[in-house]
Design a protein around this motif. Structure first.
Motif, PDB file in Angstrom:
ATOM      1  N   GLY A 187       0.774  -1.229   0.000  1.00 37.93           N
ATOM      2  CA  GLY A 187       0.000   0.000   0.000  1.00 37.93           C
ATOM      3  C   GLY A 187       0.812   1.289   0.000  1.00 37.93           C
ATOM      4  O   GLY A 187       0.328   2.318  -0.467  1.00 37.93           O
ATOM      5  N   GLY A 188       2.034   1.225   0.544  1.00 37.98           N
ATOM      6  CA  GLY A 188       2.846   2.447   0.652  1.00 37.98           C
ATOM      7  C   GLY A 188       3.052   3.136  -0.688  1.00 37.98           C
ATOM      8  O   GLY A 188       2.658   4.305  -0.873  1.00 37.98           O
ATOM      9  N   PRO A 189       3.638   2.434  -1.664  1.00 37.72           N
ATOM     10  CA  PRO A 189       3.857   3.073  -2.968  1.00 37.72           C
ATOM     11  C   PRO A 189       2.539   3.468  -3.631  1.00 37.72           C
ATOM     12  O   PRO A 189       2.471   4.499  -4.321  1.00 37.72           O
ATOM     13  N   ALA A 190       1.461   2.666  -3.419  1.00 33.87           N
ATOM     14  CA  ALA A 190       0.164   2.971  -4.054  1.00 33.87           C
ATOM     15  C   ALA A 190      -0.399   4.280  -3.488  1.00 33.87           C
ATOM     16  O   ALA A 190      -0.861   5.152  -4.251  1.00 33.87           O
ATOM     17  N   ILE A 191      -0.337   4.466  -2.166  1.00 34.13           N
ATOM     18  CA  ILE A 191      -0.851   5.704  -1.561  1.00 34.13           C
ATOM     19  C   ILE A 191       0.026   6.888  -1.969  1.00 34.13           C
ATOM     20  O   ILE A 191      -0.476   7.965  -2.318  1.00 34.13           O
ATOM     21  N   ALA A 192       1.351   6.685  -1.954  1.00 33.21           N
ATOM     22  CA  ALA A 192       2.268   7.780  -2.316  1.00 33.21           C
ATOM     23  C   ALA A 192       1.994   8.248  -3.748  1.00 33.21           C
ATOM     24  O   ALA A 192       1.987   9.457  -4.026  1.00 33.21           O
ATOM     25  N   GLN A 197      -0.620  13.055  -6.912  1.00 32.99           N
ATOM     26  CA  GLN A 197      -1.477  13.681  -7.934  1.00 32.99           C
ATOM     27  C   GLN A 197      -2.316  14.822  -7.374  1.00 32.99           C
ATOM     28  O   GLN A 197      -2.993  15.523  -8.119  1.00 32.99           O
ATOM     29  N   VAL A 198      -2.309  14.977  -6.037  1.00 32.41           N
ATOM     30  CA  VAL A 198      -3.128  16.048  -5.447  1.00 32.41           C
ATOM     31  C   VAL A 198      -2.398  17.365  -5.601  1.00 32.41           C
ATOM     32  O   VAL A 198      -1.291  17.544  -5.119  1.00 32.41           O
ATOM     33  N   LYS A 199      -3.051  18.286  -6.297  1.00 38.24           N
ATOM     34  CA  LYS A 199      -2.402  19.571  -6.570  1.00 38.24           C
ATOM     35  C   LYS A 199      -2.729  20.589  -5.472  1.00 38.24           C
ATOM     36  O   LYS A 199      -1.852  21.268  -4.959  1.00 38.24           O
ATOM     37  N   ALA A 200      -4.037  20.673  -5.107  1.00 38.50           N
ATOM     38  CA  ALA A 200      -4.436  21.652  -4.087  1.00 38.50           C
ATOM     39  C   ALA A 200      -3.825  21.230  -2.758  1.00 38.50           C
ATOM     40  O   ALA A 200      -3.978  20.096  -2.336  1.00 38.50           O
ATOM     41  N   ARG A 201      -3.107  22.137  -2.146  1.00 31.30           N
ATOM     42  CA  ARG A 201      -2.415  21.773  -0.914  1.00 31.30           C
ATOM     43  C   ARG A 201      -3.264  22.002   0.342  1.00 31.30           C
ATOM     44  O   ARG A 201      -2.789  21.907   1.444  1.00 31.30           O
ATOM     45  N   LYS A 202      -4.551  22.347   0.131  1.00 26.28           N
ATOM     46  CA  LYS A 202      -5.416  22.543   1.292  1.00 26.28           C
ATOM     47  C   LYS A 202      -6.080  21.199   1.606  1.00 26.28           C
ATOM     48  O   LYS A 202      -6.870  20.694   0.826  1.00 26.28           O
ATOM     49  N   PRO A 203      -5.709  20.595   2.732  1.00 24.73           N
ATOM     50  CA  PRO A 203      -6.239  19.257   3.001  1.00 24.73           C
ATOM     51  C   PRO A 203      -7.745  19.232   3.207  1.00 24.73           C
ATOM     52  O   PRO A 203      -8.297  20.103   3.870  1.00 24.73           O
ATOM     53  N   ASN A 245     -10.951  10.797  -6.909  1.00 25.96           N
ATOM     54  CA  ASN A 245     -10.596  12.059  -6.249  1.00 25.96           C
ATOM     55  C   ASN A 245     -10.605  11.900  -4.719  1.00 25.96           C
ATOM     56  O   ASN A 245      -9.715  12.393  -4.024  1.00 25.96           O
ATOM     57  N   PHE A 246     -11.610  11.199  -4.202  1.00 23.29           N
ATOM     58  CA  PHE A 246     -11.717  10.945  -2.768  1.00 23.29           C
ATOM     59  C   PHE A 246     -10.486  10.152  -2.295  1.00 23.29           C
ATOM     60  O   PHE A 246      -9.852  10.479  -1.290  1.00 23.29           O
ATOM     61  N   LYS A 247     -10.141   9.127  -3.065  1.00 23.46           N
ATOM     62  CA  LYS A 247      -8.983   8.292  -2.699  1.00 23.46           C
ATOM     63  C   LYS A 247      -7.695   9.115  -2.694  1.00 23.46           C
ATOM     64  O   LYS A 247      -6.859   8.988  -1.811  1.00 23.46           O
ATOM     65  N   GLN A 248      -7.558   9.960  -3.717  1.00 23.38           N
ATOM     66  CA  GLN A 248      -6.342  10.773  -3.811  1.00 23.38           C
ATOM     67  C   GLN A 248      -6.220  11.697  -2.600  1.00 23.38           C
ATOM     68  O   GLN A 248      -5.177  11.786  -1.965  1.00 23.38           O
ATOM     69  N   GLU A 249      -7.338  12.369  -2.294  1.00 27.09           N
ATOM     70  CA  GLU A 249      -7.267  13.359  -1.211  1.00 27.09           C
ATOM     71  C   GLU A 249      -7.109  12.704   0.156  1.00 27.09           C
ATOM     72  O   GLU A 249      -6.370  13.206   1.007  1.00 27.09           O
ATOM     73  N   LEU A 250      -7.788  11.579   0.354  1.00 23.26           N
ATOM     74  CA  LEU A 250      -7.654  10.884   1.642  1.00 23.26           C
ATOM     75  C   LEU A 250      -6.243  10.274   1.762  1.00 23.26           C
ATOM     76  O   LEU A 250      -5.621  10.329   2.823  1.00 23.26           O
ATOM     77  N   GLY A 251      -5.759   9.731   0.651  1.00 26.09           N
ATOM     78  CA  GLY A 251      -4.388   9.187   0.635  1.00 26.09           C
ATOM     79  C   GLY A 251      -3.379  10.277   0.960  1.00 26.09           C
ATOM     80  O   GLY A 251      -2.454  10.088   1.755  1.00 26.09           O
ATOM     81  N   PHE A 252      -3.582  11.446   0.373  1.00 30.52           N
ATOM     82  CA  PHE A 252      -2.705  12.600   0.605  1.00 30.52           C
ATOM     83  C   PHE A 252      -2.689  12.980   2.091  1.00 30.52           C
ATOM     84  O   PHE A 252      -1.635  13.179   2.699  1.00 30.52           O
TER      85      PHE A 252
END
Ligand code: KG4
Ligand code: ZN
Length: 355
Positions: A187-192, A197-203, A245-252
């Protein structure tokens, strides 16, 4: 002197051949056969399957290692094997084979601790020689699938665990969180990759940073994973499925929480123990964000920051060799000559007892 190192503690069958001595060392070959493809569908490593694969791969990979190094089996002067901690069925393959080889070749056998191997991986340079600039005392942050430890070393082979996880290991938290997000193992490399890919830095999610302000150097990651689980459940209930998008932001946000905690505790350890060097080690040490934030935040003067080459972050056998050479310098080869009779595989093994 030629040392053959063997690693089978988890899901990588690995060999390495090094020659020389503690100072004048050269890595001649380093081979790793990963079983990720086999365990992927189970979402984690299945110990018995891992042992079966180690057994199958042992001889062909050993032959390849010797060929690459240009060394014959009879020219091996000493063997070293990861004898713990790890998955017992997997460890037993490497330890039993190492004992049989040591008996057959009449050579000494060194048992190395998997975590000391991860730490010593930081010494190996691109050209296969060892770094000479790492000074003691040092602090190592070991973050892998099975361990999360802050280790203080006053000298070679002298380990004091000054902080560790109270529940899940850091890599384990990445792997479990990835599974919740429907991502593949490991999962580490997959989440990273998603987080990058998340551009907006506001969590978007406010995840906890467990134990970040506790007055010790310990960690806890299971609550973070549980927080992710509740967010995933809620999203699935409301939207029926989770979007990319949800996965990307939660992963971030998950990655950021883990990195924040690791960086804060490392800084705290450095303030307390005043090391001359810092080593980041283990599979999670491959994480780019973690490397970057440690580089930017660990600003203590005169602390050399050492990040292993990526090929020595995940499991491999080369990382044992600098430790094995140090052991020979400290105890002499004779201390290890009867190990073909004595060495056992240890699922649990405290680092301070590694000899
Ligand atoms: O050290 P390692 O190869 O095996 C153990 O000794 O456990 O560590 C494997 C762990 C896995 O949990 C994997 O998800 C994690 O390292 N990992 C990463 C990254 N690459 C591997 N975690 C975060 N970011 C990465 N880039
Ligand atoms: Zn490992």
């Amino acid at each position: 002197m030629n040392i053959l190192a063997i690693e089978t503690s988890c899901d990588e069958t690995a060999f390495a051949l090094g020659s020389g001595s503690g100072r004048d060392f050269r890595l001649l070959s380093n081979t790793v056969l990963s079983q990720i493809g086999i365990h992927e569908k189970f979402g984690g490593v299945v110990p018995n399957l891992s042992a079966r694969e180690h057994l199958k791969n042992f001889k062909p990979l050993l032959k390849k290692t010797l060929k690459q190094a240009g060394v014959r089996l009879r020219d091996i002067d000493c063997l070293s094997v990861t004898s713990g901690p790890g998955l017992i069925p997997a460890l037993l393959v490497g330890v039993s084979a190492a004992k049989a080889l040591a008996y057959f070749l009449k050579k000494p056998l060194i048992g190395t601790h998997h975590i000391e191997g991860h730490i010593y991986g930081a010494w190996i340079k691109k050209n296969g020689k060892l770094r000479q600039d790492i000074k003691f005392p040092l602090i190592a942050l070991v973050v892998s699938g099975g361990h999360t430890q802050l280790v203080f070393m006053k000298n070679h082979l002298d380990y004091e665990v000054i902080g560790e996880t109270l529940d899940d290991a850091c890599g384990e938290a990445f792997d479990k969180t990835a599974r919740l997000l429907g991502l593949s193992y490991p999962g580490g490399p997959a989440i990273a990759a998603l987080a990058e890919q998340v551009k907006a830095r506001k969590p978007r999610f406010d995840l906890p940073r467990p134990m970040i302000n506790s007055d010790n150097l310990d960690f806890s990651f299971s609550g973070l994973k549980t927080a992710v689980m509740y967010l995933v459940k809620k999203e699935k209930k409301e939207k029926k499925k989770i979007s990319l998008n949800f996965k990307q932001e939660l992963g971030f946000c998950f990655e950021q929480s883990v990195v924040d905690v690791l960086v804060k505790k490392t800084k705290k350890a450095a303030e307390q123990f005043k090391p001359r060097a810092f080593i980041l080690a283990g599979g999670v040490a491959a994480n780019k964000k973690l490397r970057k934030e440690i580089k930017n935040n660990l600003q203590e003067k005169n602390v050399l920051k050492c990040f292993p080459l990526l090929k020595y972050c995940g499991d491999n056998a080369a990382m044992q060799l600098p430790a094995a050479f140090q052991k020979i310098e400290k105890h002499g080869l004779d201390a290890y000559k009867n190990n073909w009779k004595k060495l056992g595989a240890k699922a649990e093994w405290r680092l301070k007892n590694a000899i």
